[in-house]
Design a protein around this motif. Structure first.
Motif, PDB file in Angstrom:
ATOM      1  N   LEU A   1       0.826  -1.211   0.000  1.00 53.11           N
ATOM      2  CA  LEU A   1       0.000   0.000   0.000  1.00 53.11           C
ATOM      3  C   LEU A   1       0.863   1.264   0.000  1.00 53.11           C
ATOM      4  CD1 LEU A   1      -2.904  -0.882   2.460  1.00 53.11           C
ATOM      5  CD2 LEU A   1      -3.101  -0.270   0.057  1.00 53.11           C
ATOM      6  N   PHE A   2       1.931   1.262   0.781  1.00 50.70           N
ATOM      7  CA  PHE A   2       2.815   2.425   0.823  1.00 50.70           C
ATOM      8  C   PHE A   2       3.510   2.649  -0.516  1.00 50.70           C
ATOM      9  CE2 PHE A   2       3.221   1.667   5.617  1.00 50.70           C
ATOM     10  CZ  PHE A   2       2.191   2.560   5.878  1.00 50.70           C
ATOM     11  N   VAL A   3       3.951   1.567  -1.139  1.00 51.82           N
ATOM     12  CA  VAL A   3       4.598   1.691  -2.451  1.00 51.82           C
ATOM     13  C   VAL A   3       3.606   2.238  -3.474  1.00 51.82           C
ATOM     14  CG1 VAL A   3       5.621   0.382  -4.347  1.00 51.82           C
ATOM     15  CG2 VAL A   3       6.358  -0.040  -2.001  1.00 51.82           C
ATOM     16  N   ALA A   4       2.393   1.715  -3.483  1.00 49.67           N
ATOM     17  CA  ALA A   4       1.360   2.195  -4.418  1.00 49.67           C
ATOM     18  C   ALA A   4       1.042   3.670  -4.154  1.00 49.67           C
ATOM     19  CB  ALA A   4       0.097   1.352  -4.299  1.00 49.67           C
ATOM     20  N   GLY A   5       0.936   4.052  -2.892  1.00 49.22           N
ATOM     21  CA  GLY A   5       0.687   5.455  -2.544  1.00 49.22           C
ATOM     22  C   GLY A   5       1.818   6.364  -3.003  1.00 49.22           C
ATOM     23  N   GLY A   6       3.064   5.915  -2.873  1.00 50.76           N
ATOM     24  CA  GLY A   6       4.203   6.703  -3.329  1.00 50.76           C
ATOM     25  C   GLY A   6       4.212   6.881  -4.839  1.00 50.76           C
ATOM     26  N   VAL A   7       3.894   5.814  -5.583  1.00 53.12           N
ATOM     27  CA  VAL A   7       3.858   5.900  -7.043  1.00 53.12           C
ATOM     28  C   VAL A   7       2.743   6.852  -7.489  1.00 53.12           C
ATOM     29  CG1 VAL A   7       3.363   4.582  -9.141  1.00 53.12           C
ATOM     30  CG2 VAL A   7       4.925   3.662  -7.428  1.00 53.12           C
ATOM     31  N   ILE A   8       1.598   6.755  -6.868  1.00 54.68           N
ATOM     32  CA  ILE A   8       0.481   7.648  -7.210  1.00 54.68           C
ATOM     33  C   ILE A   8       0.840   9.095  -6.902  1.00 54.68           C
ATOM     34  CG2 ILE A   8      -1.874   8.289  -6.551  1.00 54.68           C
ATOM     35  CD1 ILE A   8      -2.450   5.266  -6.258  1.00 54.68           C
ATOM     36  N   ALA A   9       1.498   9.316  -5.777  1.00 53.34           N
ATOM     37  CA  ALA A   9       1.909  10.687  -5.416  1.00 53.34           C
ATOM     38  C   ALA A   9       2.896  11.245  -6.444  1.00 53.34           C
ATOM     39  CB  ALA A   9       2.527  10.699  -4.027  1.00 53.34           C
ATOM     40  N   LEU A  10       3.823  10.422  -6.933  1.00 55.69           N
ATOM     41  CA  LEU A  10       4.771  10.878  -7.961  1.00 55.69           C
ATOM     42  C   LEU A  10       4.052  11.220  -9.264  1.00 55.69           C
ATOM     43  CD1 LEU A  10       7.835   8.521  -7.463  1.00 55.69           C
ATOM     44  CD2 LEU A  10       7.721  10.967  -7.066  1.00 55.69           C
ATOM     45  N   LEU A  11       3.089  10.402  -9.662  1.00 59.56           N
ATOM     46  CA  LEU A  11       2.346  10.675 -10.897  1.00 59.56           C
ATOM     47  C   LEU A  11       1.525  11.961 -10.789  1.00 59.56           C
ATOM     48  CD1 LEU A  11       1.140   7.073 -11.842  1.00 59.56           C
ATOM     49  CD2 LEU A  11       2.952   8.422 -12.921  1.00 59.56           C
ATOM     50  N   VAL A  12       0.912  12.175  -9.644  1.00 60.87           N
ATOM     51  CA  VAL A  12       0.137  13.402  -9.443  1.00 60.87           C
ATOM     52  C   VAL A  12       1.060  14.624  -9.435  1.00 60.87           C
ATOM     53  CG1 VAL A  12      -1.263  14.662  -7.751  1.00 60.87           C
ATOM     54  CG2 VAL A  12      -1.777  12.281  -8.266  1.00 60.87           C
ATOM     55  N   ALA A  13       2.244  14.492  -8.840  1.00 60.77           N
ATOM     56  CA  ALA A  13       3.198  15.609  -8.785  1.00 60.77           C
ATOM     57  C   ALA A  13       3.692  15.983 -10.179  1.00 60.77           C
ATOM     58  CB  ALA A  13       4.366  15.244  -7.892  1.00 60.77           C
ATOM     59  N   LYS A  14       3.866  14.991 -11.061  1.00 63.76           N
ATOM     60  CA  LYS A  14       4.316  15.284 -12.426  1.00 63.76           C
ATOM     61  C   LYS A  14       3.254  16.031 -13.220  1.00 63.76           C
ATOM     62  CE  LYS A  14       7.696  11.670 -13.201  1.00 63.76           C
ATOM     63  NZ  LYS A  14       8.064  10.515 -14.027  1.00 63.76           N
ATOM     64  N   ARG A  15       1.998  15.770 -12.944  1.00 63.69           N
ATOM     65  CA  ARG A  15       0.905  16.421 -13.679  1.00 63.69           C
ATOM     66  C   ARG A  15       0.582  17.808 -13.167  1.00 63.69           C
ATOM     67  NH1 ARG A  15      -3.421  11.505 -14.167  1.00 63.69           N
ATOM     68  NH2 ARG A  15      -2.097  10.137 -15.389  1.00 63.69           N
ATOM     69  N   LYS A  16       1.065  18.125 -11.997  1.00 57.79           N
ATOM     70  CA  LYS A  16       0.745  19.426 -11.397  1.00 57.79           C
ATOM     71  C   LYS A  16       1.292  20.544 -12.272  1.00 57.79           C
ATOM     72  CE  LYS A  16       0.532  21.665  -7.003  1.00 57.79           C
ATOM     73  NZ  LYS A  16      -0.882  21.663  -6.793  1.00 57.79           N
TER      74      LYS A  16
END
Length: 164
Positions: A94-109
């Motif tokens: 879950l933590f790994v998935a949350g980190g990957v999602i956070a990175l993807l959202v940060a790139k789109r910002k």
């Protein structure tokens, strides 16, 4: 007496060609000063915004880290030995998935384009340079074209022209 009047007219004639160039130069210097002030304000605003966001993110990251660490320790203590490994492995996933999602959202910002931001300043500077280059190009084309003589002033018109 006529020499003095001619000297004055000669001096005015010498100042006239440099008049528009001097005005343009002064205008450009004022514009540059304004843009430098705007750049300073935009840069200070960006630095302050970045540092406050960084401080808040570091604080949030530290709080989340300690909360997660305490939760994992609590889970390891509370769970029976046969459930510890599968539950903790799922938690790590879950933590790994949350980190990957956070990175993807940060790139789109998208960068901030608010008034006073560095992006806004650079865009307005590009527009200023474009307007300035157009004005210079316009002056070059008008300077290369033959100019018609200026219309005579009312004092220079003949009596016949005034009567008509």
């Amino acid at each position: 007496m006529t020499e003095t009047g001619n000297d004055t007219q000669g001096e005015q004639a010498e100042e006239t060609p440099s008049g528009p160039a001097r005005e343009l130069t002064l205008h450009l210097l004022r514009m540059l000063e304004t843009r430098a002030d705007a750049a300073s304000i935009a840069l200070q605003s960006e630095i302050q915004s970045f540092s406050s966001r960084l401080q808040l993110r570091v604080l949030a990251g530290a709080a989340i880290f300690f909360a997660i660490w305490a939760g994992i320790v609590l889970l390891a203590i509370v769970l029976p030995p046969q459930l510890r490994v599968p539950v903790l492995a799922a938690l790590v996933g879950l933590f790994v998935a949350g980190g990957v999602i956070a990175l993807l959202v940060a790139k789109r910002k998208v960068d901030s384009r608010e008034v006073g931001s560095l992006t806004w300043f650079l865009e307005s500077l590009k527009l200023d340079l474009e307007v300035f280059s157009r004005a210079l190009e316009k002056r070059r084309t008008t300077a290369s074209q033959p100019q018609s003589p200026p219309a005579p002033t009312p004092e220079e018109r003949s009596a016949d022209e005034l009567a008509a």
